[in-house]
Design a protein around this motif. Structure first.
Motif, PDB file in Angstrom:
ATOM      1  N   GLY A 126       0.814  -1.219   0.000  1.00  0.00           N
ATOM      2  CA  GLY A 126       0.000   0.000   0.000  1.00  0.00           C
ATOM      3  C   GLY A 126       0.840   1.258   0.000  1.00  0.00           C
ATOM      4  N   SER A 127       0.527   2.176   0.887  1.00  0.00           N
ATOM      5  CA  SER A 127       1.231   3.455   0.946  1.00  0.00           C
ATOM      6  C   SER A 127       2.713   3.273   1.266  1.00  0.00           C
ATOM      7  N   ALA A 128       3.046   2.276   2.085  1.00  0.00           N
ATOM      8  CA  ALA A 128       4.446   2.057   2.468  1.00  0.00           C
ATOM      9  C   ALA A 128       5.290   1.656   1.272  1.00  0.00           C
ATOM     10  N   ALA A 129       4.673   0.966   0.312  1.00  0.00           N
ATOM     11  CA  ALA A 129       5.422   0.537  -0.866  1.00  0.00           C
ATOM     12  C   ALA A 129       5.783   1.713  -1.761  1.00  0.00           C
ATOM     13  N   GLU A 130       5.145   2.861  -1.538  1.00  0.00           N
ATOM     14  CA  GLU A 130       5.426   4.044  -2.340  1.00  0.00           C
ATOM     15  C   GLU A 130       6.684   4.781  -1.881  1.00  0.00           C
ATOM     16  N   ALA A 131       7.193   4.469  -0.705  1.00  0.00           N
ATOM     17  CA  ALA A 131       8.408   5.127  -0.216  1.00  0.00           C
ATOM     18  C   ALA A 131       9.574   4.779  -1.139  1.00  0.00           C
ATOM     19  N   TYR A 132      10.396   5.759  -1.449  1.00  0.00           N
ATOM     20  CA  TYR A 132      11.487   5.513  -2.390  1.00  0.00           C
ATOM     21  C   TYR A 132      12.763   5.067  -1.680  1.00  0.00           C
ATOM     22  N   PHE A 133      12.797   5.177  -0.326  1.00  0.00           N
ATOM     23  CA  PHE A 133      14.036   4.857   0.373  1.00  0.00           C
ATOM     24  C   PHE A 133      13.726   4.333   1.769  1.00  0.00           C
ATOM     25  N   ILE A 134      14.442   3.288   2.166  1.00  0.00           N
ATOM     26  CA  ILE A 134      14.342   2.760   3.533  1.00  0.00           C
ATOM     27  C   ILE A 134      15.613   3.163   4.266  1.00  0.00           C
ATOM     28  N   HIS A 135      15.448   4.017   5.264  1.00  0.00           N
ATOM     29  CA  HIS A 135      16.611   4.519   6.004  1.00  0.00           C
ATOM     30  C   HIS A 135      16.823   3.671   7.261  1.00  0.00           C
ATOM     31  N   PRO A 136      17.936   2.942   7.333  1.00  0.00           N
ATOM     32  CA  PRO A 136      18.206   2.119   8.515  1.00  0.00           C
ATOM     33  C   PRO A 136      18.930   2.910   9.600  1.00  0.00           C
ATOM     34  N   ASN A 137      18.783   2.474  10.828  1.00  0.00           N
ATOM     35  CA  ASN A 137      19.481   3.105  11.937  1.00  0.00           C
ATOM     36  C   ASN A 137      19.509   2.115  13.093  1.00  0.00           C
ATOM     37  N   VAL A 138      20.206   2.466  14.148  1.00  0.00           N
ATOM     38  CA  VAL A 138      20.258   1.618  15.341  1.00  0.00           C
ATOM     39  C   VAL A 138      20.052   2.474  16.586  1.00  0.00           C
ATOM     40  N   LEU A 139      19.613   1.842  17.638  1.00  0.00           N
ATOM     41  CA  LEU A 139      19.405   2.504  18.929  1.00  0.00           C
ATOM     42  C   LEU A 139      20.293   1.858  19.970  1.00  0.00           C
TER      43      LEU A 139
END
Length: 217
Positions: A126-139
């Protein structure tokens, strides 16, 4: 003073139409009989006509110049608007922003699956598939990310992902609630060591909010 001299004094006033009615009749009667004064009157009238035509031509030139200047200013303003609009569009197209978890209904459109061999997958639809980039990070254990000065690399305990989209789509309020598109992204391969990651969050880095997507059993 001879009558011609008196009429000569009255001719400019007569020509401009500012003499009295009595003086006008006097001049008209005299020039009808006196060829010399009539000639002076005709020359004066011709001079005034020439000056009037010159004045009209000058006014036309001034008006033409004003129109040209207005056209030039309008062209400059139009060019400035186009240039500004072009830069604004480029900025909107090339600048990303975080997809809001609530606005884009990510609770229904983003989830995590762990397969039989222990690999962890991020699933978007759905809407999430429209994102052009997945930004990874850590905590770390104190909730700091790698961008924070207080981040402790030795205390890393969780993994985060943030979906990014172009700012222009955000301004258009472009939201897809349903859609057949589905994307699977491998986050952790079972062949690699990821034991220090106990939790996977969706992290809203603009509002500093995090939402649990997966926790280790």
């Amino acid at each position: 003073m001879s009558k011609c001299n008196m009429i000569d004094d009255l001719l400019p006033l007569y020509t401009d139409g500012v003499c009295s009615e009595e003086s006008r009749r006097m001049v008209a009667e005299h020039v009808a009989e006196c060829a010399a004064c009539r000639g002076k009157l005709e020359k004066m009238s011709e001079t005034i006509a020439v000056e009037s035509r010159a004045d009209i031509a000058a006014i036309k030139r001034i008006k033409r110049r004003i129109r040209i200047e207005k056209a030039v200013v309008a062209c400059i303003l139009a060019a400035a608007v186009l240039i500004f609009g072009g830069f604004l569009l480029m900025w909107l197209v090339n600048t990303d922003c975080t997809m809001d978890y609530e606005k884009y209904h990510l609770a229904e459109n983003v989830w995590v699956e762990e397969d039989a061999d222990g690999s962890v997958w991020l699933v978007r639809t759905g809407s999430a598939a429209e994102a052009y980039f997945i930004h990874p990070n850590v905590l770390d254990s104190n909730g700091n990310t790698m961008q924070d000065e207080e981040f402790d690399r030795d205390q890393v305990c969780a993994y985060t992902i943030t979906l990014k989209q172009r700012k222009i789509l955000s301004l258009m309020n472009f939201v897809i609630l349903d859609g057949g598109m589905e994307e699977r992204v491998l986050l952790w391969d079972s062949a690699k060591d990821y034991e220090k990651f106990e939790t996977l969050y969706y992290y809203d880095d603009e509002n500093h909010q995090k939402y649990v997507l997966w926790e280790r059993d």
